[in-house]
Design an enzyme around this catalytic site. Structure first.
Site, short mmCIF file in Angstrom:
data_model
loop_
_atom_site.label_atom_id
_atom_site.label_comp_id
_atom_site.label_asym_id
_atom_site.label_seq_id
_atom_site.Cartn_x
_atom_site.Cartn_y
_atom_site.Cartn_z
CD GLU A 42 34.65 21.08 34.00
OE1 GLU A 42 35.40 20.71 33.10
OE2 GLU A 42 33.49 21.49 33.80
CE LYS A 100 39.08 26.91 29.41
NZ LYS A 100 37.79 27.04 30.05
CG HIS A 110 31.23 19.47 29.16
ND1 HIS A 110 32.39 18.86 29.58
CD2 HIS A 110 31.13 20.60 29.89
CE1 HIS A 110 32.95 19.60 30.51
NE2 HIS A 110 32.21 20.66 30.73
NE ARG A 116 37.43 27.57 24.81
CZ ARG A 116 37.58 28.75 25.37
NH1 ARG A 116 38.18 29.72 24.68
NH2 ARG A 116 37.17 29.01 26.59
CG ASN A 154 32.84 21.37 25.17
OD1 ASN A 154 32.82 22.05 26.19
ND2 ASN A 154 32.90 21.89 23.97
CE LYS A 190 33.84 28.20 25.05
NZ LYS A 190 33.36 26.81 25.07
N1 GLY Z 1 34.59 25.22 29.46
C1 GLY Z 1 34.94 24.94 28.13
C2 GLY Z 1 35.68 26.04 27.46
O1 GLY Z 1 36.08 26.98 28.08
O2 GLY Z 1 35.85 25.98 26.27
#
Ligand code: GLY
Length: 372
Positions: free
Chosen positions: A187, A229, A250, A243, A247, A145
């Protein structure tokens, strides 16, 4: 200390995340195989550049690689059109070609901006992330991202553009302030909470030691975070489904960040931690998980010396309805429906739009009242 490798399995865009100490000093070894010619362009900020740019230059020079560098102001304001334009024009002025490599040396702001510049430069050049904050090492440098902020909101302009390599030098974490380190830890905790109860248990045992500098524990935590991740990104690169689990916390966090001005009152990872505690409290009130789960989340955050409650955020906060409205401006809203990441237990998060608005309002109103 050994260097750990996490592979992000994305077919012809697959790449490795290297994790360990001394990676900046050895940058030439890792980056040379990617180069068509011995020259790279590095984008950094004033704070990181002052600490780490000379080390990177030496690490590249050891393999005969020349480096040119652009140093931008530090801070969220840099993730904007003017600095993006400056970066792209600088890369063109430096005659960076399609087969060259651009390096992002910094935290999330530099990584996101530089990745986006690399995504559009000559319709896409490869880039390497050298994340210098814990938050960037476990989250923003991984997964592709990239982007900048718009006047209308954060991260609204950008592209998915995967790096060619990530060098997460955990030795650099020693230069962070304790507050910045703990913000990134928000995180890290999130990964355990969303999908790995055993990792959360490990963090309960080892979190204080890794906070206090235990390098083996730091490497293990960054590695497990990146593995989780990488696995989620490999199955849902562009966030069509799973994905969104990343969040967790968040939706609350973004509203609190907006209410506090995206600044020093509440750092992003602090907002994630507070948001995770609220998400577990909401899950418990909805009968999805046991009452012990939110207590365990809060106890661990407290043990670590982190912000846990709205009462830990200094200054005024708006009322519950205003916070709910701010949540509605989150870019992950679909057809006007708020999406939450809730949990059936620690390590068992899921995505849902099926959350009674009144329940969220009551939760926020009580949390605000507890501020006294
Ligand atoms: N920080 C959340 C993502 O990379 O999807």
């Amino acid at each position: 200390m050994t260097i750990e490798t996490v592979h992000v399995g994305l077919g012809d865009r697959a790449y490795d995340i290297k994790i360990g100490t001394g990676l900046v000093a050895a940058a030439g070894d890792h980056i040379a195989p990617l180069l068509a010619r011995p020259r790279v362009a590095v984008v950094t900020d004033e704070n990181v550049g002052a600490r780490h740019l000379d080390g990177l230059r030496d690490g590249l020079a050891a393999k005969g690689i020349d480096m040119v560098a652009l140093t931008l102001p530090a801070g969220e304001g840099t993730k904007s059109w003017p600095h993006f334009e400056r970066t792209v024009e600088w890369l063109l002025a430096e005659k960076i070609e399609r087969r060259d490599i651009v390096i992002a040396l910094g935290g999330g702001v530099i990584g996101d901006l530089t990745g986006f510049a690399a995504a559009v430069l000559r319709r896409g050049v490869r880039f390497v992330q050298i994340p210098t904050s814990l938050l960037a090492q476990v989250d923003s440098s991984v997964g592709g991202k990239t982007g900048i902020n718009a006047p209308q909101g954060k991260n609204l302009i950008g592209a998915f553009h995967q790096p060619a390599l990530v060098l997460a030098d955990t030795g650099l974490l020693d230069t962070l302030t304790p507050r910045d380190f703990l913000s990134g830890y928000g995180e890290v905790v999130k990964y355990g909470l969303l999908g790995d109860a055993a990792f959360f248990g490990w963090l309960e045992q080892n979190g204080p030691a890794l906070r206090d500098g235990d390098m083996g524990a730091r490497i293990a935590a960054v590695k497990r975070s990146c593995e989780m991740k990488a696995e989620i990104v490999a199955r849902d690169e562009t966030e069509q489904g799973d994905r969104a689990l990343l969040n967790l916390g968040h939706t609350f966090c973004h509203a609190l960040e907006a209410a506090t001005g995206y600044g020093d009152r509440l750092l992003h990872g602090e907002g994630v931690a507070v948001g995770c505690a609220l998400a577990f409290e909401l899950s418990s009130r909805m009968g999805l998980c046991s009452q012990e789960d939110p207590s365990r989340v809060r106890a661990h955050l407290r043990d670590m010396g982190m912000k846990v409650d709205l009462a830990d955020i200094p200054g005024d906060l708006p009322d519950a309805d205003t916070l709910l409205d701010l949540m509605g401006q989150d870019k992950k809203v679909v057809d006007g429906q708020l999406r939450f990441i809730l949990a059936r237990g620690i390590g068992a998060a899921f995505v849902t739009s099926d959350v009674p608005r009144d329940m969220v309002r009551d939760l926020l109103a009580e949390a605000l009242a507890a501020r006294g």
